[in-house]
Enzyme design. Structure first.
Site, PDB file in Angstrom:
ATOM      1  N   LEU A 168       0.686   5.351   0.363  1.00 56.03           N
ATOM      2  CA  LEU A 168      -0.139   6.480   0.786  1.00 56.03           C
ATOM      3  C   LEU A 168       0.640   7.778   0.645  1.00 56.03           C
ATOM      4  CD1 LEU A 168      -1.598   5.062   4.136  1.00 56.03           C
ATOM      5  CD2 LEU A 168      -2.908   5.561   2.059  1.00 56.03           C
ATOM      6  N   THR A 180       2.992  -4.372   3.365  1.00 55.33           N
ATOM      7  CA  THR A 180       3.868  -3.235   3.588  1.00 55.33           C
ATOM      8  C   THR A 180       3.062  -1.985   3.261  1.00 55.33           C
ATOM      9  OG1 THR A 180       5.821  -4.508   2.963  1.00 55.33           O
ATOM     10  CG2 THR A 180       6.012  -2.109   2.859  1.00 55.33           C
ATOM     11  N   CYS A 181       3.212  -0.952   4.075  1.00 51.72           N
ATOM     12  CA  CYS A 181       2.565   0.330   3.790  1.00 51.72           C
ATOM     13  C   CYS A 181       3.652   1.395   3.808  1.00 51.72           C
ATOM     14  CB  CYS A 181       1.485   0.638   4.819  1.00 51.72           C
ATOM     15  SG  CYS A 181       0.560   2.137   4.434  1.00 51.72           S
ATOM     16  N   ILE A 182       3.730   2.138   2.728  1.00 50.76           N
ATOM     17  CA  ILE A 182       4.812   3.097   2.537  1.00 50.76           C
ATOM     18  C   ILE A 182       4.231   4.482   2.236  1.00 50.76           C
ATOM     19  CG2 ILE A 182       6.797   3.702   1.083  1.00 50.76           C
ATOM     20  CD1 ILE A 182       6.989   0.671   0.433  1.00 50.76           C
ATOM     21  N   VAL A 193       0.862  -1.180   0.000  1.00 52.49           N
ATOM     22  CA  VAL A 193       0.000   0.000   0.000  1.00 52.49           C
ATOM     23  C   VAL A 193       0.897   1.228   0.000  1.00 52.49           C
ATOM     24  CG1 VAL A 193      -1.779   1.277   1.264  1.00 52.49           C
ATOM     25  CG2 VAL A 193      -1.780  -1.231   1.304  1.00 52.49           C
TER      26      VAL A 193
END
Length: 124
Positions: free
Chosen positions: A78, A103-105, A76
């Site tokens: 953002l 993973t959120c970056i 993801v």
């Protein structure tokens, strides 16, 4: 020769395929809310944008004869980490436990002015 999948109800914003089949693994290109054929302005509504990302991705999954339980990894992106909690509320409804790895970056900007982009990897 590369085997690819493209969905009628998701658009591309460049020279790429929606998904590429690599035997047991299927790699899905990132989708934004702006990749919907009837994309409307959802600026500031991260919940609606997140849902549209998944709607687009799940359309491509149908073309590959996959379901959400086949997803093993999600990335993801953002543009504002203040949207993390709202994104999580929508995200959680897309899968059942145990959830895929994720993973959120935070990124500076995304194509088409999107505020979120989501990509996935699935396994047959």
């Amino acid at each position: 020769m590369r085997k690819t999948y493209n969905a009628e109800f998701a658009q591309v914003s460049g020279p790429y395929s929606h998904a590429v089949d690599a035997d047991d693994y299927i790699y899905f290109s990132g989708q934004t809310a702006k990749n919907a054929p009837d994309a409307r302005d959802m600026t500031g509504d991260i919940a609606a944008q997140t849902q549209q990302c998944f709607d687009n991705l799940f359309e491509v999954m149908k073309e590959a004869n996959l379901i959400s339980d086949d997803v093993i990894k999600v990335n993801v992106y953002l543009t504002n980490m203040d949207d993390f909690a709202v994104m999580n509320e929508v995200y959680e409804k897309q899968f059942t436990a145990p959830f895929p790895a994720r993973t959120c970056i935070a990124v500076l900007a995304l194509p088409l002015g999107a505020e979120i982009e989501i990509e996935m990897i699935a396994k047959r």
